[in-house]
Design a protein around this motif. Sequence first.
Motif, mmCIF file in Angstrom:
data_model
loop_
_atom_site.group_PDB
_atom_site.id
_atom_site.type_symbol
_atom_site.label_atom_id
_atom_site.label_comp_id
_atom_site.label_asym_id
_atom_site.label_seq_id
_atom_site.Cartn_x
_atom_site.Cartn_y
_atom_site.Cartn_z
ATOM 1 N N ALA A 289 40.637 -3.655 -4.557
ATOM 2 C CA ALA A 289 39.570 -4.139 -3.674
ATOM 3 C C ALA A 289 38.208 -3.679 -4.177
ATOM 4 C CB ALA A 289 39.813 -3.643 -2.252
ATOM 5 N N GLU A 290 38.126 -2.448 -4.684
ATOM 6 C CA GLU A 290 36.855 -1.928 -5.188
ATOM 7 C C GLU A 290 36.406 -2.670 -6.446
ATOM 8 O OE1 GLU A 290 37.031 2.695 -3.580
ATOM 9 O OE2 GLU A 290 37.610 2.237 -5.640
ATOM 10 N N ILE A 291 37.339 -2.918 -7.369
ATOM 11 C CA ILE A 291 37.001 -3.659 -8.584
ATOM 12 C C ILE A 291 36.556 -5.079 -8.227
ATOM 13 C CG2 ILE A 291 38.012 -4.783 -10.607
ATOM 14 C CD1 ILE A 291 37.327 -1.968 -11.184
ATOM 15 N N GLY A 292 37.291 -5.718 -7.302
ATOM 16 C CA GLY A 292 36.936 -7.075 -6.887
ATOM 17 C C GLY A 292 35.558 -7.141 -6.283
ATOM 18 N N PHE A 293 35.233 -6.208 -5.399
ATOM 19 C CA PHE A 293 33.917 -6.206 -4.762
ATOM 20 C C PHE A 293 32.821 -5.936 -5.795
ATOM 21 C CE2 PHE A 293 30.296 -4.069 -2.883
ATOM 22 C CZ PHE A 293 29.975 -4.903 -1.818
ATOM 23 N N ALA A 294 33.047 -4.957 -6.667
ATOM 24 C CA ALA A 294 32.020 -4.598 -7.655
ATOM 25 C C ALA A 294 31.694 -5.774 -8.561
ATOM 26 C CB ALA A 294 32.491 -3.405 -8.485
ATOM 27 N N PHE A 295 32.722 -6.469 -9.034
ATOM 28 C CA PHE A 295 32.463 -7.582 -9.941
ATOM 29 C C PHE A 295 31.837 -8.759 -9.190
ATOM 30 C CE2 PHE A 295 33.292 -11.245 -12.556
ATOM 31 C CZ PHE A 295 33.044 -10.769 -13.839
ATOM 32 N N ALA A 296 32.358 -9.048 -7.996
ATOM 33 C CA ALA A 296 31.802 -10.163 -7.224
ATOM 34 C C ALA A 296 30.337 -9.902 -6.887
ATOM 35 C CB ALA A 296 32.616 -10.377 -5.954
ATOM 36 N N PHE A 297 30.010 -8.666 -6.519
ATOM 37 C CA PHE A 297 28.620 -8.339 -6.196
ATOM 38 C C PHE A 297 27.763 -8.322 -7.453
ATOM 39 C CE2 PHE A 297 25.125 -5.363 -5.816
ATOM 40 C CZ PHE A 297 24.500 -5.819 -4.666
ATOM 41 N N GLY A 298 28.258 -7.706 -8.521
ATOM 42 C CA GLY A 298 27.477 -7.571 -9.739
ATOM 43 C C GLY A 298 27.220 -8.889 -10.434
ATOM 44 N N TRP A 299 28.045 -9.908 -10.135
ATOM 45 C CA TRP A 299 27.853 -11.199 -10.784
ATOM 46 C C TRP A 299 27.334 -12.269 -9.840
ATOM 47 C CZ3 TRP A 299 27.730 -14.226 -14.982
ATOM 48 C CH2 TRP A 299 27.943 -13.596 -16.203
ATOM 49 N N THR A 300 27.024 -11.934 -8.602
ATOM 50 C CA THR A 300 26.560 -12.941 -7.656
ATOM 51 C C THR A 300 25.108 -12.671 -7.284
ATOM 52 O OG1 THR A 300 28.783 -13.026 -6.730
ATOM 53 C CG2 THR A 300 27.050 -14.024 -5.443
ATOM 54 N N PRO A 301 24.129 -13.525 -7.596
ATOM 55 C CA PRO A 301 24.350 -14.715 -8.418
ATOM 56 C C PRO A 301 23.937 -14.441 -9.855
ATOM 57 C CG PRO A 301 22.326 -14.950 -7.198
ATOM 58 C CD PRO A 301 22.820 -13.552 -6.946
ATOM 59 N N CYS A 302 24.835 -13.926 -10.655
ATOM 60 C CA CYS A 302 24.611 -13.659 -12.084
ATOM 61 C C CYS A 302 23.438 -12.700 -12.271
ATOM 62 C CB CYS A 302 24.358 -14.940 -12.851
ATOM 63 S SG CYS A 302 25.597 -16.203 -12.562
ATOM 64 N N ILE A 303 23.562 -11.499 -11.719
ATOM 65 C CA ILE A 303 22.435 -10.567 -11.693
ATOM 66 C C ILE A 303 21.862 -10.310 -13.080
ATOM 67 C CG2 ILE A 303 21.770 -8.174 -11.221
ATOM 68 C CD1 ILE A 303 23.617 -8.166 -8.891
ATOM 69 N N GLY A 304 22.717 -9.903 -14.016
ATOM 70 C CA GLY A 304 22.237 -9.491 -15.325
ATOM 71 C C GLY A 304 21.490 -10.570 -16.075
ATOM 72 N N PRO A 305 22.142 -11.707 -16.386
ATOM 73 C CA PRO A 305 21.466 -12.732 -17.184
ATOM 74 C C PRO A 305 20.254 -13.342 -16.500
ATOM 75 C CG PRO A 305 23.847 -13.050 -17.205
ATOM 76 C CD PRO A 305 23.555 -12.021 -16.160
ATOM 77 N N ILE A 306 20.399 -13.783 -15.259
ATOM 78 C CA ILE A 306 19.303 -14.478 -14.585
ATOM 79 C C ILE A 306 18.147 -13.538 -14.281
ATOM 80 C CG2 ILE A 306 18.683 -15.843 -12.568
ATOM 81 C CD1 ILE A 306 20.484 -17.266 -14.538
ATOM 82 N N LEU A 307 18.460 -12.237 -14.039
ATOM 83 C CA LEU A 307 17.405 -11.294 -13.678
ATOM 84 C C LEU A 307 16.349 -11.190 -14.776
ATOM 85 C CD1 LEU A 307 16.204 -9.196 -11.808
ATOM 86 C CD2 LEU A 307 17.721 -7.495 -12.829
ATOM 87 N N ALA A 308 16.788 -11.180 -16.036
ATOM 88 C CA ALA A 308 15.828 -11.069 -17.135
ATOM 89 C C ALA A 308 14.851 -12.245 -17.120
ATOM 90 C CB ALA A 308 16.572 -11.009 -18.473
ATOM 91 N N ALA A 309 15.375 -13.453 -16.912
ATOM 92 C CA ALA A 309 14.507 -14.629 -16.872
ATOM 93 C C ALA A 309 13.611 -14.614 -15.642
ATOM 94 C CB ALA A 309 15.350 -15.900 -16.897
ATOM 95 N N ILE A 310 14.154 -14.216 -14.500
ATOM 96 C CA ILE A 310 13.362 -14.159 -13.275
ATOM 97 C C ILE A 310 12.185 -13.192 -13.449
ATOM 98 C CG2 ILE A 310 13.396 -13.396 -10.868
ATOM 99 C CD1 ILE A 310 14.678 -16.076 -11.199
#
Length: 400
Positions: A289-310
């Motif tokens: 459950a912890e891994i699922g939440f961490a990945f779902a949160f960390g990728w919604t909505p694509c934090i890493g890639p989109i954040l740089a452009a934003i």
Amino acid sequence: RRAWVISGTALLLCAFAATTLKADGLGTVNTFTGNPESVVGQRLLVKHFPGGEGDPTQVVVSADKIEVVSAALKDAPGVTDIAPQLEGMPVPGQPLPPVKIVNAKAILNVTLDKAPDSVEAGNDIPGIRAIAKKADSTALVGGTSAVYFDVRTANDRDNKTIIPIILIAITIILGLLLRSIFSAVVLLGTVVLSYFATLGVCALVFNHVFGFAGGDTSFPLFAFIFLVALGIDYNIFLMTRVREESGKIGTRAGVIKGVTVTGAVITSAGIVLAATFAVLGLLPLVPLAEIGFAFAFGWTPCIGPILAAILAVASSEDTVSRGMVLLGVYSAGLGIPFLLAALAIEPFMAFIARFKRHFGTVEKVVGSLLILTGVAFLTGAMQSMSFWLIEMFPALAKLG
């Protein structure tokens, strides 16, 4: 510049909460999100009997040092009883069987006052090993508590070794690809910062919303591999296109064009990956459950890639207020769904319990959607859909 400072400060505040993440291990009774009968029974046993009575810690000693080591271990932390391993089972009214000796070695069964698989029992192992080694230099300490402690120690060492190596390798690859160390460091920084911000949010949610007792020691490493590795992949995909377009039409327009062209692919992939891992949150095991939440949160909505452009678009706005509005919309899109999810977690879990009988149908529908998404990627329909959205809603292009 102020936009970078404001957004960076917000992420740093979340990242600071990562220091409260409890990832020092979980005992078996704490690995379930619910309260099954086996857990209830184990807690009752620990309440009325020594926790390690059914699974004692085993100390291998020289046969001629049994009494010396036994006497020394009586003062060891957490020890309630010490008994040598016998040749057979004791029979009431009959003499005790002799001590079992193999190759001049014997086993001492050391009963601890805590559950053998608990973090607390594992914390007693270093003290027991030190005392046993002092009494017998050849002594070895094993058993469930020792195994769990060694696994946690190995995971902690992996976290401190593997993560820096991966970061160095990624920096070199990005530097060679983009031909700019500064760009490589910035891109890596956005993903790493989002990783620690995710850990901080996870700490707050796990501790104060879900009420988990802790986390597995491998959680930070798994979260790092999933979030940073995949985040960097899409960062490369996005920023390579941005770099190409910026050389033709300028930085701001290039960023917007790059996000427009690649955003649909990245967002679709992020949603699919986040939804896939979010399913782990429905399983009754805390580590999954912890891994699922961490990945779902960390990728919604694509934090890493989109954040740089934003951040790039926000920093190039004419006024600070416009940049803040852009970042505010991005932050709201990120935070509101999870705030609503936190407020509705209990009724949602009750709904899931009633909805379980339909999981088979849901899997078929989701599988069909994944196939259609793959076909859309292959045929170029996804990119066409992206341009169609821009034509139908021109304001999207202005927001980037």
